[in-house]
Design a protein around this motif. Structure first.
Motif, short mmCIF file in Angstrom:
data_model
loop_
_atom_site.label_atom_id
_atom_site.label_comp_id
_atom_site.label_asym_id
_atom_site.label_seq_id
_atom_site.Cartn_x
_atom_site.Cartn_y
_atom_site.Cartn_z
N VAL A 176 0.83 -1.21 0.00
CA VAL A 176 0.00 0.00 0.00
C VAL A 176 0.86 1.25 0.00
O VAL A 176 0.60 2.23 -0.73
N VAL A 177 1.93 1.25 0.78
CA VAL A 177 2.82 2.42 0.85
C VAL A 177 3.49 2.66 -0.50
O VAL A 177 3.58 3.80 -0.98
N TYR A 179 2.41 1.79 -3.43
CA TYR A 179 1.39 2.26 -4.39
C TYR A 179 1.12 3.75 -4.20
O TYR A 179 1.02 4.50 -5.18
N LYS A 180 1.01 4.20 -2.95
CA LYS A 180 0.75 5.62 -2.72
C LYS A 180 1.94 6.49 -3.09
O LYS A 180 1.77 7.60 -3.60
N ILE A 181 3.15 5.99 -2.87
CA ILE A 181 4.34 6.76 -3.26
C ILE A 181 4.41 6.89 -4.77
O ILE A 181 4.75 7.95 -5.31
N ASN A 183 1.99 7.01 -6.84
CA ASN A 183 0.94 7.91 -7.32
C ASN A 183 0.94 9.26 -6.61
O ASN A 183 -0.04 10.02 -6.71
N ASN A 184 2.04 9.58 -5.89
CA ASN A 184 2.19 10.87 -5.20
C ASN A 184 1.03 11.15 -4.23
O ASN A 184 0.55 12.28 -4.11
N LYS A 185 0.56 10.10 -3.57
CA LYS A 185 -0.51 10.26 -2.60
C LYS A 185 -0.02 10.22 -1.16
O LYS A 185 -0.69 10.73 -0.27
N LEU A 186 1.13 9.62 -0.94
CA LEU A 186 1.66 9.53 0.42
C LEU A 186 2.38 10.82 0.80
O LEU A 186 2.14 11.39 1.86
N PRO A 188 2.94 14.71 -0.35
CA PRO A 188 2.37 15.71 -1.27
C PRO A 188 3.43 16.28 -2.20
O PRO A 188 4.58 16.50 -1.81
N HIS A 189 3.04 16.49 -3.43
CA HIS A 189 3.95 17.01 -4.44
C HIS A 189 4.18 18.51 -4.22
O HIS A 189 3.22 19.29 -4.15
#
Length: 326
Positions: A176-177, A179-181, A183-186, A188-189
């Protein structure tokens, strides 16, 4: 002599197995083959029962006459013809060979098409059962694998079981971590300070207030393209507050939009100086002695010099020194 005769008599008393008895044993084994297969391998026996005779509605036709067709038959066929075909064979004796070759190619294409058609029909008819059978096999293998895995897990000690559970949880959290990294979800850009490309802004319309923008040429991050002119001495027009022969001594700073403007003014300095003299001489004492008149002179000089420049423009002109003699 009696001893020698006994073995021969014994041998003669052992008749060989007759072929009738062998065939009967073979028949018995063939008749009992189905029952043996059902006991040893039920799935294989079931698959054998599914194999039936050919479909009478769609028989496979093999044209033996086409397969046995020879070049001599083609020659005889052309020789039996009448009319223009017979005359054509006399002028073109090689025509039967060409016709035979064409006939063979046509027959090969027809057989290929028929074979492809039969294979396609067979594939479509068995597509559903094959998929069902394959799915059942896959599910069965997964079920057996899970069963073996569960049986193996039961043999573990309590600490080993806890270790496996913790490892599975850690693997899920790690996935899960990641995947979020990705997609820049973990994290913030962060907004970039500078634009690497104008593609993202090409279709956007942004409106800014005057307090939100900074003049480009007045920014300290932009090089100032400024040129200092030589001192100009000119006779100006007299006015009511001046003497009979008023004069002016002036020096200017000229700011261009880019470095090419400064280079061109420097190269054409005599022409620029003459232009400045003519514009200054057209002013009177009262105009040059006031602040408004001085600003008007700078504006007139800027407009006149921009008319003769070929590279860029003069942005503004301001005074370096200004001495006015009445």
């Amino acid at each position: 002599m009696a001893e020698n005769e006994n073995p021969t008599k014994v041998e003669s008393q052992k008749p060989e197995d007759s072929p009738e008895e062998e065939s009967s044993e073979d028949l018995l084994s063939l008749e009992s083959l189905d029952s043996i297969l059902e006991k040893e391998d039920p799935e294989f026996a079931k698959s054998l029962k599914n194999i039936g005779p050919d479909d009478p509605s769609n028989p496979i036709v093999i044209e033996e006459s086409d397969l046995e067709y020879k070049i001599e038959d083609e020659v005889k066929y052309w020789n039996r013809q009448e009319g223009w075909r017979k005359k054509l064979v006399k002028f073109l004796p090689f025509l039967p060979r060409i016709s035979y070759y064409v006939r063979l190619q046509h027959m090969a294409l027809r057989l290929t098409w028929r074979k492809t058609k039969e294979q396609t029909i067979h594939f479509l008819k068995n597509l559903g059962p094959n998929l069902k059978h394959g799915l059942i096999e896959v599910l069965g293998s997964i079920k057996s694998w899970l069963g073996e895995l569960g049986a193996t897990f039961k043999t573990f000690s309590l600490m080993q079981k806890l270790g496996v559970v913790v490892l599975l949880i850690a693997t899920g959290i790690g996935g899960v971590v990641l995947y979020k990294i990705a997609n820049n979800k973990l994290i913030p850009h962060q907004e970039e300070l500078f634009l690497p490309t104008l593609e993202d802004w090409a279709d956007k319309k942004e409106f800014f207030e005057a307090t939100q923008v900074e003049p480009f040429y007045d920014s300290t991050r932009v090089a100032q393209n400024i040129f200092s002119t030589q001192r100009i001495f000119a006779n100006i027009r007299k006015s009511s507050q001046s003497g009979p022969n008023p004069m002016a001594a002036l020096e200017f700073y000229v700011e261009g939009t880019d470095a090419d403007v400064v280079v061109e003014i420097k190269d054409r300095e005599p022409e620029v100086k003459d232009l400045f003299l003519r514009v200054v001489e057209d002013m009177n004492y009262d105009q040059l002695s006031s602040a408004e008149g001085k600003q008007m002179l700078c504006e007139r000089l800027r407009k006149e010099i921009n008319k003769i420049l070929t590279k860029g423009k003069v942005r503004r002109i301001f005074y370096k020194t200004a001495v006015i003699k009445p």
